[in-house]
Design a protein around this motif. Structure first.
Motif, short mmCIF file in Angstrom:
data_model
loop_
_atom_site.label_atom_id
_atom_site.label_comp_id
_atom_site.label_asym_id
_atom_site.label_seq_id
_atom_site.Cartn_x
_atom_site.Cartn_y
_atom_site.Cartn_z
N ARG A 34 0.86 -1.10 0.11
CA ARG A 34 0.01 -0.03 -0.13
C ARG A 34 0.75 1.28 -0.17
NH1 ARG A 34 -2.66 0.21 4.98
NH2 ARG A 34 -3.55 -1.79 4.51
N MET A 35 2.06 1.10 0.64
CA MET A 35 2.68 2.36 0.74
C MET A 35 3.48 2.64 -0.40
SD MET A 35 4.75 1.83 4.45
CE MET A 35 5.91 2.84 4.50
N LEU A 36 4.03 1.45 -1.06
CA LEU A 36 4.51 1.54 -2.38
C LEU A 36 3.53 2.16 -3.66
CD1 LEU A 36 6.84 -1.57 -2.55
CD2 LEU A 36 7.36 0.74 -2.39
N GLN A 37 2.12 1.67 -3.44
CA GLN A 37 1.14 2.14 -4.42
C GLN A 37 1.04 3.71 -4.13
OE1 GLN A 37 -2.33 -0.55 -3.70
NE2 GLN A 37 -1.56 -2.13 -4.88
N GLU A 38 0.86 3.96 -2.89
CA GLU A 38 0.70 5.57 -2.69
C GLU A 38 1.67 6.26 -3.31
OE1 GLU A 38 0.01 5.74 1.43
OE2 GLU A 38 -1.70 4.95 1.30
N ALA A 39 2.85 5.89 -3.03
CA ALA A 39 4.18 6.35 -3.33
C ALA A 39 4.10 6.81 -5.31
CB ALA A 39 5.51 5.90 -3.03
N ASN A 40 3.78 5.47 -5.89
CA ASN A 40 3.57 5.58 -7.47
C ASN A 40 2.76 6.37 -7.72
OD1 ASN A 40 5.81 3.66 -7.60
ND2 ASN A 40 4.55 2.05 -7.61
N GLN A 41 1.42 6.58 -7.10
CA GLN A 41 0.48 7.48 -7.48
C GLN A 41 0.71 8.83 -7.20
OE1 GLN A 41 -3.15 6.73 -4.79
NE2 GLN A 41 -4.48 7.97 -6.28
N GLU A 42 1.56 9.10 -6.22
CA GLU A 42 2.14 10.50 -5.74
C GLU A 42 3.17 11.16 -7.13
OE1 GLU A 42 3.79 10.75 -2.08
OE2 GLU A 42 1.66 10.37 -1.04
N GLU A 43 3.83 10.18 -7.38
CA GLU A 43 4.79 10.19 -8.62
C GLU A 43 4.16 10.68 -9.69
OE1 GLU A 43 7.67 7.19 -9.08
OE2 GLU A 43 8.47 7.70 -6.85
#
Length: 120
Positions: free
Chosen positions: A85-94
Motif C-alpha cells: 500500500r505504501m508503494l502504491q501511494e508513492a507511485n500514485q504521488e509520482e
C-alpha cells in the motif's frame, strides 16, 4: 500460661475503625487508593515527567521501522499489505506530480501560442 496480656484492651478494638487512615483526593491528584494498605505514590522531583521534545525525523523513522518489524514478526502478511500500500501511494504521488508538471507545461505553451503538436 494462657493468653498474652495485651495493653490495648476493648477500647482500642472499639476505636480502631475510627483510627483507620482516610485518604481523600485533592484536586489535580490521582484517586485515593481503594485497597487497604495501599498508599498513593508520592510525587518527587525524580518521578515528575518532563515535557518530551518532538521526535526528530530520524527518530520517527527508527520508531516506524521498529513498529513495522514488530508487525512483521507477528503477522508477515499484514506487513506485506502495508508495504504494498505504501508503494502504491508513492507511485500514485509520482504520477500525480508528473501529470501536474505536464499540465503546467501545456498551459505555458498555450499562453505563448506554441502548443506542442500531438505525436499520436
Amino acid at each position: 500460661m494462657g493468653k498474652k496480656s495485651n495493653n490495648k484492651g476493648w477500647t482500642e478494638r472499639l476505636l480502631r475503625p475510627l483510627k483507620q487512615r482516610l485518604t481523600l483526593t485533592e484536586p489535580g491528584k490521582d484517586q485515593a487508593p481503594m485497597r487497604k494498605g495501599q498508599t498513593a505514590p508520592k510525587t518527587t522531583k525524580k518521578t515528575v515527567k518532563k515535557t518530551v521534545a518532538p521526535l526528530t525525523a530520524k527518530q520517527r523513522q527508527v520508531k516506524e521501522l521498529k513498529t513495522m518489524y514488530g508487525i512483521g514478526v507477528k503477522d508477515p502478511e499484514r506487513l506485506a499489505r502495508i508495504i504494498s500500500r505504501m508503494l502504491q501511494e508513492a507511485n500514485q504521488e509520482e504520477e500525480e506530480a508528473q501529470l501536474k508538471f505536464e499540465r503546467l507545461i501545456w498551459s505555458k505553451a498555450e499562453k505563448k501560442g506554441n502548443a506542442p503538436k500531438d505525436e499520436t
